[in-house]
Scaffold this motif. Structure first.
Motif, PDB file in Angstrom:
ATOM      1  N   ALA A   1       0.813  -1.219   0.000  1.00 41.69           N
ATOM      2  CA  ALA A   1       0.000   0.000   0.000  1.00 41.69           C
ATOM      3  C   ALA A   1       0.844   1.266   0.000  1.00 41.69           C
ATOM      4  CB  ALA A   1      -0.931   0.003   1.210  1.00 41.69           C
ATOM      5  N   VAL A   2       2.071   1.203   0.548  1.00 40.65           N
ATOM      6  CA  VAL A   2       2.913   2.408   0.573  1.00 40.65           C
ATOM      7  C   VAL A   2       3.929   2.427  -0.558  1.00 40.65           C
ATOM      8  CG1 VAL A   2       2.613   2.687   3.053  1.00 40.65           C
ATOM      9  CG2 VAL A   2       4.627   1.447   2.189  1.00 40.65           C
ATOM     10  N   GLY A   3       3.942   1.386  -1.407  1.00 42.36           N
ATOM     11  CA  GLY A   3       4.803   1.453  -2.580  1.00 42.36           C
ATOM     12  C   GLY A   3       5.796   0.342  -2.787  1.00 42.36           C
ATOM     13  N   PHE A   4       5.885  -0.632  -1.887  1.00 43.96           N
ATOM     14  CA  PHE A   4       6.777  -1.767  -2.111  1.00 43.96           C
ATOM     15  C   PHE A   4       6.122  -2.713  -3.125  1.00 43.96           C
ATOM     16  CE2 PHE A   4       8.426  -0.315   1.961  1.00 43.96           C
ATOM     17  CZ  PHE A   4       9.801  -0.476   1.789  1.00 43.96           C
ATOM     18  N   ALA A   5       6.853  -3.049  -4.169  1.00 40.77           N
ATOM     19  CA  ALA A   5       6.301  -3.914  -5.210  1.00 40.77           C
ATOM     20  C   ALA A   5       6.727  -5.362  -5.035  1.00 40.77           C
ATOM     21  CB  ALA A   5       6.732  -3.406  -6.584  1.00 40.77           C
ATOM     22  N   ASP A   6       7.956  -5.589  -4.608  1.00 36.58           N
ATOM     23  CA  ASP A   6       8.503  -6.954  -4.495  1.00 36.58           C
ATOM     24  C   ASP A   6       8.336  -7.429  -3.054  1.00 36.58           C
ATOM     25  OD1 ASP A   6       9.837  -9.324  -4.782  1.00 36.58           O
ATOM     26  OD2 ASP A   6      11.811  -8.432  -5.173  1.00 36.58           O
ATOM     27  N   THR A   7       7.127  -7.883  -2.714  1.00 35.89           N
ATOM     28  CA  THR A   7       6.832  -8.270  -1.337  1.00 35.89           C
ATOM     29  C   THR A   7       6.613  -9.773  -1.232  1.00 35.89           C
ATOM     30  OG1 THR A   7       4.458  -7.916  -1.594  1.00 35.89           O
ATOM     31  CG2 THR A   7       5.766  -6.051  -0.835  1.00 35.89           C
ATOM     32  N   HIS A   8       6.986 -10.314  -0.075  1.00 33.49           N
ATOM     33  CA  HIS A   8       6.872 -11.746   0.189  1.00 33.49           C
ATOM     34  C   HIS A   8       6.303 -11.924   1.600  1.00 33.49           C
ATOM     35  CE1 HIS A   8       9.569 -12.387  -3.300  1.00 33.49           C
ATOM     36  NE2 HIS A   8      10.126 -11.259  -2.850  1.00 33.49           N
ATOM     37  N   ALA A   9       5.277 -12.718   1.738  1.00 32.98           N
ATOM     38  CA  ALA A   9       4.631 -12.936   3.033  1.00 32.98           C
ATOM     39  C   ALA A   9       5.012 -14.301   3.584  1.00 32.98           C
ATOM     40  CB  ALA A   9       3.114 -12.835   2.895  1.00 32.98           C
ATOM     41  N   ALA A  10       5.507 -14.322   4.825  1.00 30.04           N
ATOM     42  CA  ALA A  10       5.781 -15.580   5.514  1.00 30.04           C
ATOM     43  C   ALA A  10       4.485 -16.097   6.140  1.00 30.04           C
ATOM     44  CB  ALA A  10       6.877 -15.385   6.550  1.00 30.04           C
ATOM     45  N   GLU A  11       4.615 -17.144   6.919  1.00 29.40           N
ATOM     46  CA  GLU A  11       3.428 -17.838   7.430  1.00 29.40           C
ATOM     47  C   GLU A  11       2.949 -17.338   8.791  1.00 29.40           C
ATOM     48  OE1 GLU A  11       1.639 -20.007   5.655  1.00 29.40           O
ATOM     49  OE2 GLU A  11       3.001 -19.461   4.032  1.00 29.40           O
ATOM     50  N   GLY A  12       3.342 -16.121   9.167  1.00 37.72           N
ATOM     51  CA  GLY A  12       2.709 -15.511  10.322  1.00 37.72           C
ATOM     52  C   GLY A  12       3.525 -15.439  11.595  1.00 37.72           C
ATOM     53  N   ASP A  13       4.750 -15.967  11.614  1.00 38.90           N
ATOM     54  CA  ASP A  13       5.551 -15.827  12.828  1.00 38.90           C
ATOM     55  C   ASP A  13       7.024 -15.617  12.472  1.00 38.90           C
ATOM     56  OD1 ASP A  13       6.660 -18.361  12.278  1.00 38.90           O
ATOM     57  OD2 ASP A  13       5.279 -19.386  13.620  1.00 38.90           O
ATOM     58  N   LEU A  14       7.827 -15.315  13.496  1.00 40.31           N
ATOM     59  CA  LEU A  14       9.221 -14.952  13.270  1.00 40.31           C
ATOM     60  C   LEU A  14      10.035 -16.118  12.722  1.00 40.31           C
ATOM     61  CD1 LEU A  14      10.962 -12.375  13.739  1.00 40.31           C
ATOM     62  CD2 LEU A  14      11.792 -13.476  15.820  1.00 40.31           C
ATOM     63  N   ILE A  15       9.740 -17.339  13.158  1.00 41.21           N
ATOM     64  CA  ILE A  15      10.466 -18.510  12.676  1.00 41.21           C
ATOM     65  C   ILE A  15      10.254 -18.664  11.174  1.00 41.21           C
ATOM     66  CG2 ILE A  15      10.710 -21.000  12.866  1.00 41.21           C
ATOM     67  CD1 ILE A  15      11.721 -19.503  15.310  1.00 41.21           C
ATOM     68  N   ALA A  16       9.012 -18.502  10.737  1.00 42.39           N
ATOM     69  CA  ALA A  16       8.714 -18.619   9.312  1.00 42.39           C
ATOM     70  C   ALA A  16       9.374 -17.499   8.512  1.00 42.39           C
ATOM     71  CB  ALA A  16       7.207 -18.615   9.093  1.00 42.39           C
TER      72      ALA A  16
ATOM     73  N   LEU B   1      -8.513 -16.395  23.131  1.00 38.71           N
ATOM     74  CA  LEU B   1      -8.282 -16.991  21.822  1.00 38.71           C
ATOM     75  C   LEU B   1      -6.940 -16.458  21.338  1.00 38.71           C
ATOM     76  CD1 LEU B   1     -11.832 -16.241  20.340  1.00 38.71           C
ATOM     77  CD2 LEU B   1     -11.144 -18.111  21.866  1.00 38.71           C
ATOM     78  N   ALA B   2      -5.932 -17.310  21.292  1.00 42.58           N
ATOM     79  CA  ALA B   2      -4.570 -16.855  21.017  1.00 42.58           C
ATOM     80  C   ALA B   2      -4.127 -17.252  19.619  1.00 42.58           C
ATOM     81  CB  ALA B   2      -3.601 -17.437  22.047  1.00 42.58           C
ATOM     82  N   ILE B   3      -3.469 -16.318  18.947  1.00 44.58           N
ATOM     83  CA  ILE B   3      -3.015 -16.552  17.585  1.00 44.58           C
ATOM     84  C   ILE B   3      -1.861 -17.550  17.538  1.00 44.58           C
ATOM     85  CG2 ILE B   3      -1.270 -14.723  17.397  1.00 44.58           C
ATOM     86  CD1 ILE B   3      -2.749 -13.939  14.718  1.00 44.58           C
ATOM     87  N   SER B   4      -1.177 -17.737  18.687  1.00 40.89           N
ATOM     88  CA  SER B   4      -0.090 -18.706  18.797  1.00 40.89           C
ATOM     89  C   SER B   4       0.111 -19.038  20.269  1.00 40.89           C
ATOM     90  CB  SER B   4       1.220 -18.144  18.223  1.00 40.89           C
ATOM     91  OG  SER B   4       1.691 -17.065  19.019  1.00 40.89           O
ATOM     92  N   ALA B   5       0.850 -20.117  20.533  1.00 40.84           N
ATOM     93  CA  ALA B   5       1.135 -20.493  21.914  1.00 40.84           C
ATOM     94  C   ALA B   5       1.949 -19.409  22.612  1.00 40.84           C
ATOM     95  CB  ALA B   5       1.880 -21.830  21.950  1.00 40.84           C
ATOM     96  N   GLU B   6       2.895 -18.817  21.895  1.00 38.96           N
ATOM     97  CA  GLU B   6       3.709 -17.751  22.481  1.00 38.96           C
ATOM     98  C   GLU B   6       2.841 -16.555  22.849  1.00 38.96           C
ATOM     99  OE1 GLU B   6       7.785 -15.272  21.533  1.00 38.96           O
ATOM    100  OE2 GLU B   6       6.558 -15.944  19.873  1.00 38.96           O
ATOM    101  N   ALA B   7       1.910 -16.197  21.979  1.00 41.32           N
ATOM    102  CA  ALA B   7       1.038 -15.052  22.263  1.00 41.32           C
ATOM    103  C   ALA B   7       0.160 -15.315  23.472  1.00 41.32           C
ATOM    104  CB  ALA B   7       0.179 -14.734  21.044  1.00 41.32           C
ATOM    105  N   GLY B   8      -0.314 -16.531  23.632  1.00 43.79           N
ATOM    106  CA  GLY B   8      -1.227 -16.830  24.721  1.00 43.79           C
ATOM    107  C   GLY B   8      -0.582 -17.046  26.071  1.00 43.79           C
ATOM    108  N   GLU B   9       0.722 -17.258  26.111  1.00 41.93           N
ATOM    109  CA  GLU B   9       1.390 -17.649  27.360  1.00 41.93           C
ATOM    110  C   GLU B   9       1.183 -16.671  28.519  1.00 41.93           C
ATOM    111  OE1 GLU B   9       4.215 -18.072  30.454  1.00 41.93           O
ATOM    112  OE2 GLU B   9       4.255 -16.418  29.011  1.00 41.93           O
ATOM    113  N   PRO B  10       1.218 -15.333  28.310  1.00 39.73           N
ATOM    114  CA  PRO B  10       1.029 -14.434  29.459  1.00 39.73           C
ATOM    115  C   PRO B  10      -0.333 -14.566  30.140  1.00 39.73           C
ATOM    116  CG  PRO B  10       2.016 -13.248  27.626  1.00 39.73           C
ATOM    117  CD  PRO B  10       1.567 -14.570  27.098  1.00 39.73           C
ATOM    118  N   LEU B  11      -1.304 -15.176  29.487  1.00 36.33           N
ATOM    119  CA  LEU B  11      -2.660 -15.267  30.024  1.00 36.33           C
ATOM    120  C   LEU B  11      -2.910 -16.562  30.778  1.00 36.33           C
ATOM    121  CD1 LEU B  11      -4.212 -13.809  26.811  1.00 36.33           C
ATOM    122  CD2 LEU B  11      -4.277 -12.681  29.042  1.00 36.33           C
ATOM    123  N   THR B  12      -1.904 -17.399  30.864  1.00 33.21           N
ATOM    124  CA  THR B  12      -2.039 -18.653  31.592  1.00 33.21           C
ATOM    125  C   THR B  12      -2.440 -18.377  33.041  1.00 33.21           C
ATOM    126  OG1 THR B  12      -0.356 -19.679  30.203  1.00 33.21           O
ATOM    127  CG2 THR B  12      -0.838 -20.758  32.304  1.00 33.21           C
ATOM    128  N   GLY B  13      -3.467 -19.058  33.502  1.00 36.34           N
ATOM    129  CA  GLY B  13      -3.945 -18.885  34.868  1.00 36.34           C
ATOM    130  C   GLY B  13      -5.063 -17.874  35.009  1.00 36.34           C
TER     131      GLY B  13
END
Length: 235
Positions: free
Chosen positions: A91-106, A202-214
Protein backbone atom coordinates in the motif's frame (compact mmCIF):
# COMPACT_ATOMS: atom_id res chain seq x y z
CA UNK A 1 -23.76 -14.77 19.99
CA UNK A 2 -20.60 -14.34 22.04
CA UNK A 3 -19.29 -11.33 23.93
CA UNK A 4 -15.94 -10.40 22.40
CA UNK A 5 -13.35 -7.96 23.78
CA UNK A 6 -10.91 -6.62 21.20
CA UNK A 7 -7.82 -5.07 22.80
CA UNK A 8 -5.37 -4.90 19.90
CA UNK A 9 -4.08 -1.44 18.98
CA UNK A 10 -6.02 0.96 16.76
CA UNK A 11 -6.72 1.09 13.86
CA UNK A 12 -6.48 -2.70 13.59
CA UNK A 13 -8.88 -3.02 16.54
CA UNK A 14 -11.69 -1.34 14.61
CA UNK A 15 -11.14 -3.52 11.54
CA UNK A 16 -11.21 -6.66 13.67
CA UNK A 17 -14.29 -5.49 15.56
CA UNK A 18 -16.18 -5.11 12.29
CA UNK A 19 -15.33 -8.68 11.32
CA UNK A 20 -16.53 -10.06 14.66
CA UNK A 21 -19.72 -8.00 14.49
CA UNK A 22 -20.35 -9.22 10.95
CA UNK A 23 -20.12 -12.77 12.31
CA UNK A 24 -22.95 -11.94 14.72
CA UNK A 25 -21.09 -11.27 17.96
CA UNK A 26 -21.39 -8.50 20.54
CA UNK A 27 -18.10 -6.63 20.42
CA UNK A 28 -16.38 -4.24 22.84
CA UNK A 29 -13.27 -2.37 21.69
CA UNK A 30 -10.61 -1.22 24.15
CA UNK A 31 -7.06 -0.98 22.73
CA UNK A 32 -4.53 -1.64 25.49
CA UNK A 33 -1.43 -0.59 23.54
CA UNK A 34 -0.92 2.83 21.96
CA UNK A 35 1.37 3.46 18.99
CA UNK A 36 4.26 5.88 19.59
CA UNK A 37 6.72 6.56 16.72
CA UNK A 38 10.41 6.78 17.60
CA UNK A 39 12.98 8.98 15.91
CA UNK A 40 15.89 6.73 14.88
CA UNK A 41 18.07 9.75 14.22
CA UNK A 42 19.82 10.91 11.04
CA UNK A 43 21.34 8.14 8.95
CA UNK A 44 19.75 5.39 11.04
CA UNK A 45 18.63 3.47 7.96
CA UNK A 46 21.55 2.05 5.97
CA UNK A 47 21.68 2.90 2.27
CA UNK A 48 19.71 0.57 0.05
CA UNK A 49 22.74 -0.48 -1.97
CA UNK A 50 24.22 -2.13 1.13
CA UNK A 51 21.14 -4.31 1.67
CA UNK A 52 19.82 -7.54 0.17
CA UNK A 53 16.28 -7.13 1.54
CA UNK A 54 14.04 -5.52 4.13
CA UNK A 55 12.27 -7.53 6.84
CA UNK A 56 9.19 -6.31 8.67
CA UNK A 57 7.36 -7.96 11.56
CA UNK A 58 4.32 -5.67 11.74
CA UNK A 59 2.35 -3.22 9.65
CA UNK A 60 3.23 -0.54 12.20
CA UNK A 61 6.89 -0.99 11.27
CA UNK A 62 5.97 -0.04 7.72
CA UNK A 63 3.99 2.98 8.89
CA UNK A 64 6.79 4.24 11.12
CA UNK A 65 9.47 3.71 8.46
CA UNK A 66 7.84 5.71 5.64
CA UNK A 67 9.38 9.10 6.59
CA UNK A 68 12.89 7.60 6.49
CA UNK A 69 12.78 5.42 3.36
CA UNK A 70 14.38 6.45 0.09
CA UNK A 71 13.09 5.46 -3.37
CA UNK A 72 15.92 2.92 -3.52
CA UNK A 73 14.64 1.23 -0.36
CA UNK A 74 11.25 0.73 -2.03
CA UNK A 75 12.96 -1.18 -4.84
CA UNK A 76 14.35 -3.81 -2.46
CA UNK A 77 12.61 -7.14 -1.82
CA UNK A 78 10.52 -6.87 1.33
CA UNK A 79 9.83 -9.95 3.47
CA UNK A 80 6.87 -9.57 5.81
CA UNK A 81 5.91 -11.77 8.73
CA UNK A 82 2.46 -12.37 7.23
CA UNK A 83 0.05 -11.34 4.51
CA UNK A 84 -1.48 -8.41 6.41
CA UNK A 85 1.96 -6.83 6.84
CA UNK A 86 2.77 -7.52 3.18
CA UNK A 87 -0.43 -5.73 2.17
CA UNK A 88 0.59 -2.71 4.25
CA UNK A 89 3.96 -2.68 2.47
CA UNK A 90 2.36 -2.83 -0.96
CA UNK A 91 0.00 0.00 0.00
CA UNK A 92 2.91 2.41 0.57
CA UNK A 93 4.80 1.45 -2.58
CA UNK A 94 6.78 -1.77 -2.11
CA UNK A 95 6.30 -3.91 -5.21
CA UNK A 96 8.50 -6.95 -4.50
CA UNK A 97 6.83 -8.27 -1.34
CA UNK A 98 6.87 -11.75 0.19
CA UNK A 99 4.63 -12.94 3.03
CA UNK A 100 5.78 -15.58 5.51
CA UNK A 101 3.43 -17.84 7.43
CA UNK A 102 2.71 -15.51 10.32
CA UNK A 103 5.55 -15.83 12.83
CA UNK A 104 9.22 -14.95 13.27
CA UNK A 105 10.47 -18.51 12.68
CA UNK A 106 8.71 -18.62 9.31
CA UNK A 107 10.04 -15.18 8.40
CA UNK A 108 13.60 -16.23 9.22
CA UNK A 109 13.20 -19.41 7.15
CA UNK A 110 12.01 -17.37 4.17
CA UNK A 111 14.95 -14.99 4.47
CA UNK A 112 17.43 -17.85 4.78
CA UNK A 113 16.03 -19.34 1.58
CA UNK A 114 16.13 -16.05 -0.33
CA UNK A 115 19.29 -14.27 0.88
CA UNK A 116 22.77 -15.63 0.15
CA UNK A 117 25.39 -15.84 2.86
CA UNK A 118 27.08 -12.49 3.28
CA UNK A 119 23.95 -10.49 2.54
CA UNK A 120 22.44 -8.05 5.00
CA UNK A 121 18.79 -7.51 5.90
CA UNK A 122 17.29 -4.33 7.33
CA UNK A 123 14.79 -5.20 10.08
CA UNK A 124 12.23 -2.42 10.57
CA UNK A 125 10.96 -3.14 14.07
CA UNK A 126 9.36 -1.97 17.25
CA UNK A 127 11.20 -1.37 20.50
CA UNK A 128 9.58 -4.34 22.25
CA UNK A 129 9.98 -7.63 20.43
CA UNK A 130 9.25 -11.25 21.28
CA UNK A 131 12.13 -12.75 19.30
CA UNK A 132 15.56 -12.09 17.81
CA UNK A 133 15.59 -12.18 14.02
CA UNK A 134 19.33 -11.53 13.87
CA UNK A 135 20.02 -14.63 15.95
CA UNK A 136 17.86 -16.74 13.65
CA UNK A 137 19.85 -15.58 10.62
CA UNK A 138 23.34 -15.61 12.09
CA UNK A 139 24.33 -19.20 11.36
CA UNK A 140 23.31 -18.74 7.71
CA UNK A 141 25.84 -15.92 7.42
CA UNK A 142 23.12 -13.30 6.93
CA UNK A 143 23.57 -9.98 8.68
CA UNK A 144 20.62 -8.18 10.23
CA UNK A 145 20.57 -4.44 10.86
CA UNK A 146 17.89 -3.67 13.45
CA UNK A 147 16.29 -0.22 13.48
CA UNK A 148 13.67 0.50 16.16
CA UNK A 149 11.04 2.84 14.76
CA UNK A 150 8.11 2.68 17.14
CA UNK A 151 6.93 1.61 20.58
CA UNK A 152 3.60 0.22 21.71
CA UNK A 153 2.95 1.78 25.11
CA UNK A 154 0.57 0.06 27.57
CA UNK A 155 -2.63 2.00 28.27
CA UNK A 156 -2.92 0.28 31.65
CA UNK A 157 -6.71 0.12 32.08
CA UNK A 158 -10.01 -0.66 30.44
CA UNK A 159 -12.47 2.22 30.02
CA UNK A 160 -15.11 2.22 32.74
CA UNK A 161 -17.96 1.82 30.28
CA UNK A 162 -16.32 -1.28 28.81
CA UNK A 163 -15.73 -2.77 32.28
CA UNK A 164 -19.34 -2.13 33.20
CA UNK A 165 -20.63 -3.71 29.99
CA UNK A 166 -18.43 -6.78 30.41
CA UNK A 167 -19.52 -7.21 34.03
CA UNK A 168 -23.19 -7.26 33.01
CA UNK A 169 -23.59 -10.94 32.21
CA UNK A 170 -22.53 -14.42 33.22
CA UNK A 171 -21.24 -15.80 29.91
CA UNK A 172 -17.45 -15.76 29.54
CA UNK A 173 -15.92 -12.85 27.69
CA UNK A 174 -13.95 -14.04 24.66
CA UNK A 175 -10.72 -12.10 24.15
CA UNK A 176 -8.70 -12.71 20.97
CA UNK A 177 -5.01 -11.88 21.29
CA UNK A 178 -2.75 -11.27 18.32
CA UNK A 179 0.69 -10.96 19.95
CA UNK A 180 2.51 -11.72 23.18
CA UNK A 181 2.88 -8.01 23.83
CA UNK A 182 -0.86 -7.35 23.61
CA UNK A 183 -1.57 -10.47 25.67
CA UNK A 184 0.74 -9.20 28.41
CA UNK A 185 -1.04 -5.84 28.43
CA UNK A 186 -4.37 -7.64 28.82
CA UNK A 187 -3.00 -9.93 31.53
CA UNK A 188 -1.78 -6.94 33.55
CA UNK A 189 -5.19 -5.26 33.34
CA UNK A 190 -7.11 -8.40 34.29
CA UNK A 191 -4.79 -9.25 37.18
CA UNK A 192 -5.71 -5.90 38.75
CA UNK A 193 -9.46 -6.39 38.16
CA UNK A 194 -10.55 -8.38 41.18
CA UNK A 195 -14.24 -8.81 40.39
CA UNK A 196 -13.86 -9.43 36.67
CA UNK A 197 -16.21 -11.75 34.80
CA UNK A 198 -14.87 -15.08 33.51
CA UNK A 199 -12.65 -14.82 30.44
CA UNK A 200 -11.73 -17.23 27.68
CA UNK A 201 -8.76 -16.28 25.53
CA UNK A 202 -8.28 -16.99 21.82
CA UNK A 203 -4.57 -16.86 21.02
CA UNK A 204 -3.01 -16.55 17.59
CA UNK A 205 -0.09 -18.71 18.80
CA UNK A 206 1.13 -20.49 21.91
CA UNK A 207 3.71 -17.75 22.48
CA UNK A 208 1.04 -15.05 22.26
CA UNK A 209 -1.23 -16.83 24.72
CA UNK A 210 1.39 -17.65 27.36
CA UNK A 211 1.03 -14.43 29.46
CA UNK A 212 -2.66 -15.27 30.02
CA UNK A 213 -2.04 -18.65 31.59
CA UNK A 214 -3.95 -18.89 34.87
CA UNK A 215 -6.42 -16.12 34.01
CA UNK A 216 -8.78 -18.38 32.08
CA UNK A 217 -8.79 -21.05 29.37
CA UNK A 218 -6.50 -20.31 26.41
CA UNK A 219 -7.53 -21.75 23.03
CA UNK A 220 -4.96 -21.75 20.23
CA UNK A 221 -5.77 -20.90 16.64
CA UNK A 222 -4.95 -23.60 14.10
CA UNK A 223 -3.57 -20.95 11.75
CA UNK A 224 -1.66 -17.84 12.95
CA UNK A 225 -4.07 -15.28 11.55
CA UNK A 226 -7.41 -13.66 12.23
CA UNK A 227 -9.27 -16.37 10.33
CA UNK A 228 -7.79 -18.87 12.76
CA UNK A 229 -9.02 -16.81 15.70
CA UNK A 230 -12.49 -16.44 14.26
CA UNK A 231 -12.71 -20.18 13.76
CA UNK A 232 -12.51 -20.54 17.55
CA UNK A 233 -15.65 -18.47 18.10
CA UNK A 234 -19.01 -20.21 18.67
CA UNK A 235 -21.24 -20.30 15.61
Amino acid sequence: MARVLVTRPAPAADRSAERYRAAGHQVHVAPLLAFAPLDPGPGALPPADSLAAIAVTSARGIEAAVPFLSPAHYALPLHAVGEATARAARAVGFADTHAAEGDLIALAAALRAAIPSGGEVLHLAGRDRSGDLAALLQDAGIGCRLVELYAMEPVGHLPEDVRAALSDGTDPVLAPVYSRRSAQALADVLAAWGDRPPFRFLAISAEAGEPLTGLGPVDLAKTPDEAGLMALLPR
